[in-house]
Design a protein around this motif. Structure first.
Motif, PDB file in Angstrom:
ATOM      1  N   THR A  14       0.827  -1.207   0.000  1.00  0.00           N
ATOM      2  CA  THR A  14       0.000   0.000   0.000  1.00  0.00           C
ATOM      3  C   THR A  14       0.865   1.263   0.000  1.00  0.00           C
ATOM      4  OG1 THR A  14      -0.178  -0.166   2.412  1.00  0.00           O
ATOM      5  CG2 THR A  14      -1.973  -1.103   1.113  1.00  0.00           C
ATOM      6  N   ASP A  15       2.050   1.184   0.613  1.00  0.00           N
ATOM      7  CA  ASP A  15       2.941   2.349   0.628  1.00  0.00           C
ATOM      8  C   ASP A  15       3.433   2.684  -0.775  1.00  0.00           C
ATOM      9  OD1 ASP A  15       2.688   2.645   3.363  1.00  0.00           O
ATOM     10  OD2 ASP A  15       4.500   1.479   3.816  1.00  0.00           O
ATOM     11  N   VAL A  16       3.815   1.658  -1.537  1.00  0.00           N
ATOM     12  CA  VAL A  16       4.286   1.890  -2.911  1.00  0.00           C
ATOM     13  C   VAL A  16       3.134   2.396  -3.777  1.00  0.00           C
ATOM     14  CG1 VAL A  16       5.194   0.802  -5.003  1.00  0.00           C
ATOM     15  CG2 VAL A  16       6.157   0.198  -2.765  1.00  0.00           C
ATOM     16  N   LEU A  17       1.984   1.778  -3.649  1.00  0.00           N
ATOM     17  CA  LEU A  17       0.824   2.213  -4.431  1.00  0.00           C
ATOM     18  C   LEU A  17       0.508   3.680  -4.155  1.00  0.00           C
ATOM     19  CD1 LEU A  17      -1.464  -0.919  -4.034  1.00  0.00           C
ATOM     20  CD2 LEU A  17      -0.586  -0.034  -6.211  1.00  0.00           C
ATOM     21  N   ARG A  18       0.549   4.070  -2.883  1.00  0.00           N
ATOM     22  CA  ARG A  18       0.258   5.457  -2.529  1.00  0.00           C
ATOM     23  C   ARG A  18       1.317   6.406  -3.095  1.00  0.00           C
ATOM     24  NH1 ARG A  18       0.401   4.853   2.525  1.00  0.00           N
ATOM     25  NH2 ARG A  18      -1.749   4.112   2.691  1.00  0.00           N
ATOM     26  N   SER A  19       2.582   6.023  -2.994  1.00  0.00           N
ATOM     27  CA  SER A  19       3.665   6.855  -3.524  1.00  0.00           C
ATOM     28  C   SER A  19       3.523   7.056  -5.035  1.00  0.00           C
ATOM     29  CB  SER A  19       5.023   6.205  -3.208  1.00  0.00           C
ATOM     30  OG  SER A  19       6.073   6.905  -3.854  1.00  0.00           O
ATOM     31  N   TYR A  20       3.245   5.968  -5.735  1.00  0.00           N
ATOM     32  CA  TYR A  20       3.068   6.060  -7.189  1.00  0.00           C
ATOM     33  C   TYR A  20       1.844   6.910  -7.531  1.00  0.00           C
ATOM     34  CZ  TYR A  20       6.560   2.401  -8.163  1.00  0.00           C
ATOM     35  OH  TYR A  20       7.720   1.676  -8.300  1.00  0.00           O
ATOM     36  N   ALA A  21       0.764   6.727  -6.770  1.00  0.00           N
ATOM     37  CA  ALA A  21      -0.464   7.481  -7.050  1.00  0.00           C
ATOM     38  C   ALA A  21      -0.243   8.982  -6.873  1.00  0.00           C
ATOM     39  CB  ALA A  21      -1.585   6.993  -6.139  1.00  0.00           C
ATOM     40  N   VAL A  22       0.519   9.361  -5.863  1.00  0.00           N
ATOM     41  CA  VAL A  22       0.803  10.784  -5.631  1.00  0.00           C
ATOM     42  C   VAL A  22       1.599  11.359  -6.801  1.00  0.00           C
ATOM     43  CG1 VAL A  22       2.096  12.392  -4.177  1.00  0.00           C
ATOM     44  CG2 VAL A  22       0.642  10.662  -3.121  1.00  0.00           C
ATOM     45  N   GLN A  23       2.630  10.621  -7.243  1.00  0.00           N
ATOM     46  CA  GLN A  23       3.451  11.102  -8.361  1.00  0.00           C
ATOM     47  C   GLN A  23       2.641  11.201  -9.653  1.00  0.00           C
ATOM     48  OE1 GLN A  23       7.689   9.964  -8.779  1.00  0.00           O
ATOM     49  NE2 GLN A  23       7.196   8.301  -7.360  1.00  0.00           N
ATOM     50  N   ILE A  24       1.854  10.175  -9.929  1.00  0.00           N
ATOM     51  CA  ILE A  24       1.055  10.157 -11.153  1.00  0.00           C
ATOM     52  C   ILE A  24      -0.013  11.243 -11.099  1.00  0.00           C
ATOM     53  CG2 ILE A  24      -0.577   8.775 -12.510  1.00  0.00           C
ATOM     54  CD1 ILE A  24       1.066   6.280 -11.448  1.00  0.00           C
ATOM     55  N   GLY A  25      -0.599  11.437  -9.921  1.00  0.00           N
ATOM     56  CA  GLY A  25      -1.609  12.474  -9.754  1.00  0.00           C
ATOM     57  C   GLY A  25      -1.048  13.860 -10.003  1.00  0.00           C
ATOM     58  N   ALA A  26       0.168  14.116  -9.545  1.00  0.00           N
ATOM     59  CA  ALA A  26       0.798  15.417  -9.771  1.00  0.00           C
ATOM     60  C   ALA A  26       1.030  15.660 -11.262  1.00  0.00           C
ATOM     61  CB  ALA A  26       2.123  15.496  -9.007  1.00  0.00           C
ATOM     62  N   ALA A  27       1.425  14.595 -11.968  1.00  0.00           N
ATOM     63  CA  ALA A  27       1.640  14.721 -13.416  1.00  0.00           C
ATOM     64  C   ALA A  27       0.321  14.990 -14.133  1.00  0.00           C
ATOM     65  CB  ALA A  27       2.299  13.456 -13.956  1.00  0.00           C
ATOM     66  N   ALA A  28      -0.723  14.282 -13.723  1.00  0.00           N
ATOM     67  CA  ALA A  28      -2.030  14.482 -14.344  1.00  0.00           C
ATOM     68  C   ALA A  28      -2.547  15.893 -14.077  1.00  0.00           C
ATOM     69  CB  ALA A  28      -3.019  13.438 -13.825  1.00  0.00           C
ATOM     70  N   ALA A  29      -2.313  16.399 -12.864  1.00  0.00           N
ATOM     71  CA  ALA A  29      -2.758  17.749 -12.507  1.00  0.00           C
ATOM     72  C   ALA A  29      -2.043  18.810 -13.341  1.00  0.00           C
ATOM     73  CB  ALA A  29      -2.526  18.003 -11.024  1.00  0.00           C
ATOM     74  N   ALA A  30      -0.838  18.472 -13.814  1.00  0.00           N
ATOM     75  CA  ALA A  30      -0.079  19.399 -14.653  1.00  0.00           C
ATOM     76  C   ALA A  30      -0.530  19.353 -16.113  1.00  0.00           C
ATOM     77  CB  ALA A  30       1.414  19.091 -14.565  1.00  0.00           C
ATOM     78  N   GLY A  31      -1.527  18.509 -16.409  1.00  0.00           N
ATOM     79  CA  GLY A  31      -2.083  18.466 -17.755  1.00  0.00           C
ATOM     80  C   GLY A  31      -1.516  17.397 -18.666  1.00  0.00           C
ATOM     81  N   VAL A  32      -0.666  16.508 -18.121  1.00  0.00           N
ATOM     82  CA  VAL A  32      -0.091  15.433 -18.930  1.00  0.00           C
ATOM     83  C   VAL A  32      -1.129  14.321 -19.083  1.00  0.00           C
ATOM     84  CG1 VAL A  32       1.768  13.739 -19.112  1.00  0.00           C
ATOM     85  CG2 VAL A  32       2.219  15.978 -18.097  1.00  0.00           C
TER      86      VAL A  32
END
Length: 235
Positions: free
Chosen positions: A25-43
């Motif tokens: 769950t820690d890895v999933l959360r870490s990846y989700a945060v990174q991917i979410g930041a990229a998506a929020a930037a419009g990628v």
């Protein structure tokens, strides 16, 4: 951002973290945060996840499983991982959709390029599970295929290692890292970036590959911003 649309390839093993099997769950959360930041930037983001943390078809074949059935079991493992990452993304408020290359509604919608692009245009992260739907093809090949098909600007291969080296840096302390390398040089040196089918697909279709360390928080954003981390593979 340097890239407008990406195909992110994640290994199944990376999702198990330090526990050796299953899902962290820690890895999933870490990846989700990174991917979410990229998506929020419009990628626009497409993701293919491996299944080796649950079942690997080739390993199963060596233990007596029929290779085709073993690969099919591996395909189902990639769907499990896609659902887990979707759940983690949604927990972070990131809209995500699982499409599958094998029909299995209501677990996921059946994949098509048009549907994937439609979802990505709406800002959803698209996870494509089920590999290519064919045995004898790895999830690296699935990632290359989807990256080309979805007209991604780059294939980002997130690993535990921060790039491509002259040798395995975990085994050879003298191994030297490449900042960038050509497809032809990778062939000539016999370096293992991904399987040859996937690698050839990328080379023949001009899809650049960046190999980088996804386990370091913030690295995905740095790659997308064009910072020289990881290793760029291009013609």
């Amino acid at each position: 951002m340097k890239y407008r649309r990406i195909l992110l390839k994640l290994s199944g093993e990376s999702l198990q973290g330090t526990q050796g099997y299953g899902l962290s769950t820690d890895v999933l959360r870490s990846y989700a945060v990174q991917i979410g930041a990229a998506a929020a930037a419009g990628v626009q983001i497409g993701i293919v996840v491996g299944g080796g943390n649950i079942f690997r078809g080739l390993t199963g074949a060596r233990r007596g499983f029929d290779r085709v059935k073993g690969d099919q079991m591996g395909m189902l493992a990639t769907v499990i991982n896609s659902l887990a990452l979707q759940s983690a993304l949604e927990d972070e408020g990131v809209p995500a959709r699982v499409l599958t290359s094998i029909r299995m509604e209501p677990v996921g919608e059946y994949y098509s390029k048009a549907r994937a692009l439609e979802c990505m245009a709406r800002g959803e992260v698209v996870l494509v599970g089920g590999g290519t739907s064919n045995p004898f093809f790895s999830t690296d090949s699935a990632a290359a295929l989807r990256g080309i098909e979805l007209e991604a600007d780059v294939l980002l291969k997130g690993t535990r290692v921060d790039g491509i080296y002259t040798a395995d840096p975990e085994k050879d302390p003298t191994a030297e890292k490449f900042d960038r390398i050509t497809f032809d040089e990778v062939y000539a040196r016999g370096l293992k970036v991904m399987d040859l089918t996937a690698f050839t697909l990328c080379r023949e279709n001009g899809l650049e590959v960046v190999v980088f360390d996804m386990d370091t928080p913030g690295n995905l954003e740095r790659v997308l911003a064009g910072e020289p981390i990881g290793t760029l593979v291009k013609r």
